[in-house]
Scaffold this active site. Structure first.
Site, PDB file in Angstrom:
ATOM      1  N   TYR A   1       0.819  -1.221   0.000  1.00 34.60           N
ATOM      2  CA  TYR A   1       0.000   0.000   0.000  1.00 34.60           C
ATOM      3  C   TYR A   1       0.849   1.266   0.000  1.00 34.60           C
ATOM      4  O   TYR A   1       0.459   2.259   0.601  1.00 34.60           O
ATOM      5  CB  TYR A   1      -0.921   0.033   1.231  1.00 34.60           C
ATOM      6  CG  TYR A   1      -1.842  -1.154   1.375  1.00 34.60           C
ATOM      7  CD1 TYR A   1      -2.716  -1.512   0.359  1.00 34.60           C
ATOM      8  CD2 TYR A   1      -1.845  -1.915   2.532  1.00 34.60           C
ATOM      9  CE1 TYR A   1      -3.574  -2.584   0.498  1.00 34.60           C
ATOM     10  CE2 TYR A   1      -2.687  -3.003   2.688  1.00 34.60           C
ATOM     11  CZ  TYR A   1      -3.550  -3.325   1.660  1.00 34.60           C
ATOM     12  OH  TYR A   1      -4.396  -4.389   1.810  1.00 34.60           O
TER      13      TYR A   1
ATOM     14  N   TYR B   1     -14.509  -4.759   2.679  1.00 31.75           N
ATOM     15  CA  TYR B   1     -13.140  -5.174   2.333  1.00 31.75           C
ATOM     16  C   TYR B   1     -13.043  -6.673   2.588  1.00 31.75           C
ATOM     17  O   TYR B   1     -13.340  -7.136   3.693  1.00 31.75           O
ATOM     18  CB  TYR B   1     -12.087  -4.436   3.185  1.00 31.75           C
ATOM     19  CG  TYR B   1     -10.693  -4.928   2.886  1.00 31.75           C
ATOM     20  CD1 TYR B   1      -9.951  -4.377   1.836  1.00 31.75           C
ATOM     21  CD2 TYR B   1     -10.133  -5.994   3.595  1.00 31.75           C
ATOM     22  CE1 TYR B   1      -8.690  -4.858   1.519  1.00 31.75           C
ATOM     23  CE2 TYR B   1      -8.871  -6.479   3.286  1.00 31.75           C
ATOM     24  CZ  TYR B   1      -8.158  -5.911   2.255  1.00 31.75           C
ATOM     25  OH  TYR B   1      -6.913  -6.398   1.943  1.00 31.75           O
TER      26      TYR B   1
ATOM     27  N   ASP C   1     -17.306 -13.044   6.707  1.00 34.85           N
ATOM     28  CA  ASP C   1     -15.857 -12.885   6.653  1.00 34.85           C
ATOM     29  C   ASP C   1     -15.433 -12.341   8.025  1.00 34.85           C
ATOM     30  O   ASP C   1     -15.473 -11.138   8.255  1.00 34.85           O
ATOM     31  CB  ASP C   1     -15.486 -11.920   5.524  1.00 34.85           C
ATOM     32  CG  ASP C   1     -13.999 -11.604   5.500  1.00 34.85           C
ATOM     33  OD1 ASP C   1     -13.267 -12.052   6.406  1.00 34.85           O
ATOM     34  OD2 ASP C   1     -13.571 -10.872   4.577  1.00 34.85           O
TER      35      ASP C   1
ATOM     36  N   LYS D   1      -6.236 -13.845  10.113  1.00 35.72           N
ATOM     37  CA  LYS D   1      -5.511 -12.942  11.017  1.00 35.72           C
ATOM     38  C   LYS D   1      -5.172 -13.555  12.392  1.00 35.72           C
ATOM     39  O   LYS D   1      -4.094 -14.100  12.561  1.00 35.72           O
ATOM     40  CB  LYS D   1      -6.261 -11.622  11.141  1.00 35.72           C
ATOM     41  CG  LYS D   1      -6.216 -10.820   9.836  1.00 35.72           C
ATOM     42  CD  LYS D   1      -6.631  -9.370  10.009  1.00 35.72           C
ATOM     43  CE  LYS D   1      -6.254  -8.529   8.817  1.00 35.72           C
ATOM     44  NZ  LYS D   1      -7.282  -8.419   7.781  1.00 35.72           N
TER      45      LYS D   1
END
Ligand SMILES: *Cc1c(COP(=O)(O)O)cnc(C)c1O
Length: 399
Positions: A6, A133, A223, A250
């Site tokens: 990014y 996202y 998600d 994660k």
């Protein structure tokens, strides 16, 4: 040469060089700082936790990895059994992969093929949220909705198969009325939309989504790559509303090794279970079920269960509420809090320019993005450390 995420490489700031890490602390040659973002929300037990390190080292002495094609092993078997027993409802079928994006891809592929296997080939559309996202691979970008991450997709023109709606029940009902016969799934980050700006919404929306998915036979995908393992103050949002497919990533391994899992319920699994070979799920990441990752995940879940983590998260939420009460500034649009997440949304992104350096000087590592200044701390943080992170946020506006 490292190509950083990014970042415009020409103008990016030099990243901090980390030489050691322990608990909530990151160490550089110049000093230490609290990691207020838990390495992209994953390191829930902090760094160098002896139980996690030990689990990985013990497994490494046996073997680090064998593929799941034609082979299996104890850590992956134990982890799938643990998840089967630990996750709500009949979310019992675990497909492992190496990252959250891939695990979401697998979920979307499962949903599409579930209907293809039933010869319902017109169900090609995905219902998704605005500001969603779901990862940086192509189909997850498409399911996502954030030009700041995904402007590259414009090269393809209008999205064909994804419909985005806000988190409002009227919009949800309208989308189902119009599109139900062409939808294969609805995918959401439940209760808390992370990378889209730490946006929070009510569980009533998810309950209604569950009803409509049932009524029109559409699969519901949660998600929980970011929200899983307590971040919203719920163990999983799936404990409140049961999805057909749940994606975890994660914090699955306590943030020690990249790994993720797509967990399907009985109905989805049955849609693939057949004597016909072409109904199988044709997917297989090289490193799925990695033995080090599975061992770390087992140790992480064990800590989560036995060391009162839900209480730790409730305490973080309580301290955050107390410290942020009465805090306001004309440059702030909204202060949002949920479980182990707090976000200060400013009106103009310029307001946050220079914050990272300011925080660094006060012993806090932060990484605000766009208009969002946030903290998602490791759950093992001590009260005075958390207060230090929150004071830093407030003091920025008091300079
Ligand atoms: C981070 C994230 C992903 C992608 O996970 P990676 O491991 O970075 O590929 C997907 N969905 C959500 C909600 C996330 O926060």
């Amino acid at each position: 040469m490292i190509w950083y995420p990014y970042e415009q490489m020409k103008t990016m700031q030099e990243p901090y060089h980390i030489v050691d890490a322990k608990g909530v602390w990151l160490y550089t040659e110049q000093g230490r700082m609290i990691d207020s973002v838990s390495s992209w929300w994953s390191v829930i037990h902090g760094y160098k936790h002896p139980a996690l390190t030990e689990a990985i080292v013990r497994q490494a002495r046996q073997f680090s990895h064998v593929m799941l094609g034609g082979l299996t092993h104890e850590p992956v078997r134990r982890l799938s059994e643990k998840l089967e027993q630990w996750l709500p409802g009949d979310l019992n079928y675990c497909f492992f992969s190496d990252s959250g994006s891939v695990a979401v891809e697998v979920a979307l592929k499962m949903a599409l093929q579930y209907y293809v296997n039933r010869k319902e080939t017109k169900r090609t559309k995905i219902l998704s949220l605005t500001h969603a996202y779901h990862g940086d691979t192509f189909k997850t970008m498409e399911a996502g909705d954030d030009a700041d991450y995904h402007f590259i997709l414009e090269a393809y023109g209008e999205k064909q198969d994804v419909i985005h709606i806000p988190t409002e029940i009227a919009a949800l009902e309208d989308a189902f009325a119009r599109y139900h016969s062409s939808l294969n799934c609805m995918i959401v980050e439940p209760l808390l939309q992370g990378a889209g700006g730490m946006r929070m919404y009510d569980v009533a929306f998810l309950k209604r989504a569950r009803q409509l998915c049932d009524a029109y036979d559409v699969l519901l995908i949660f998600d929980e790559v970011a929200t899983g393992f307590g971040r919203t103050g719920n163990r999983f949002v799936a404990d409140l509303v049961l999805p057909d497919i749940l994606v975890l990533g994660k914090a699955l391994t306590g943030g020690y090794i990249g790994h993720a899992v797509t967990v399907a319920n009985q109905k989805v699994y049955a849609g693939f279970y057949s004597d016909e070979a072409d109904r199988a799920l044709m997917h297989g990441p090289t490193f799925m079920g990695n033995a080090l990752a599975c061992s770390a995940a087992l140790a992480s879940i064990d800590l989560f269960e036995t060391e009162g983590y839900m209480d730790k998260i409730a305490k973080i939420a309580e301290i955050t509420r107390r410290e942020m009460a009465d805090f306001s500034d004309p440059r702030i649009g909204e202060v949002r809090m949920m479980g182990g997440c707090v976000c200060v949304e400013v009106k103009d992104a310029e307001t946050l320019r220079g914050y990272q350096q300011f925080a660094r000087e006060r012993g806090v590592f932060a990484r605000p993005f766009l208009k969002y200044l946030y903290a998602m701390v490791p759950y093992i943080i001590r009260e005075e450390e958390l207060v230090c992170v929150l004071d830093c946020m407030k003091d920025w506006f008091r300079r």
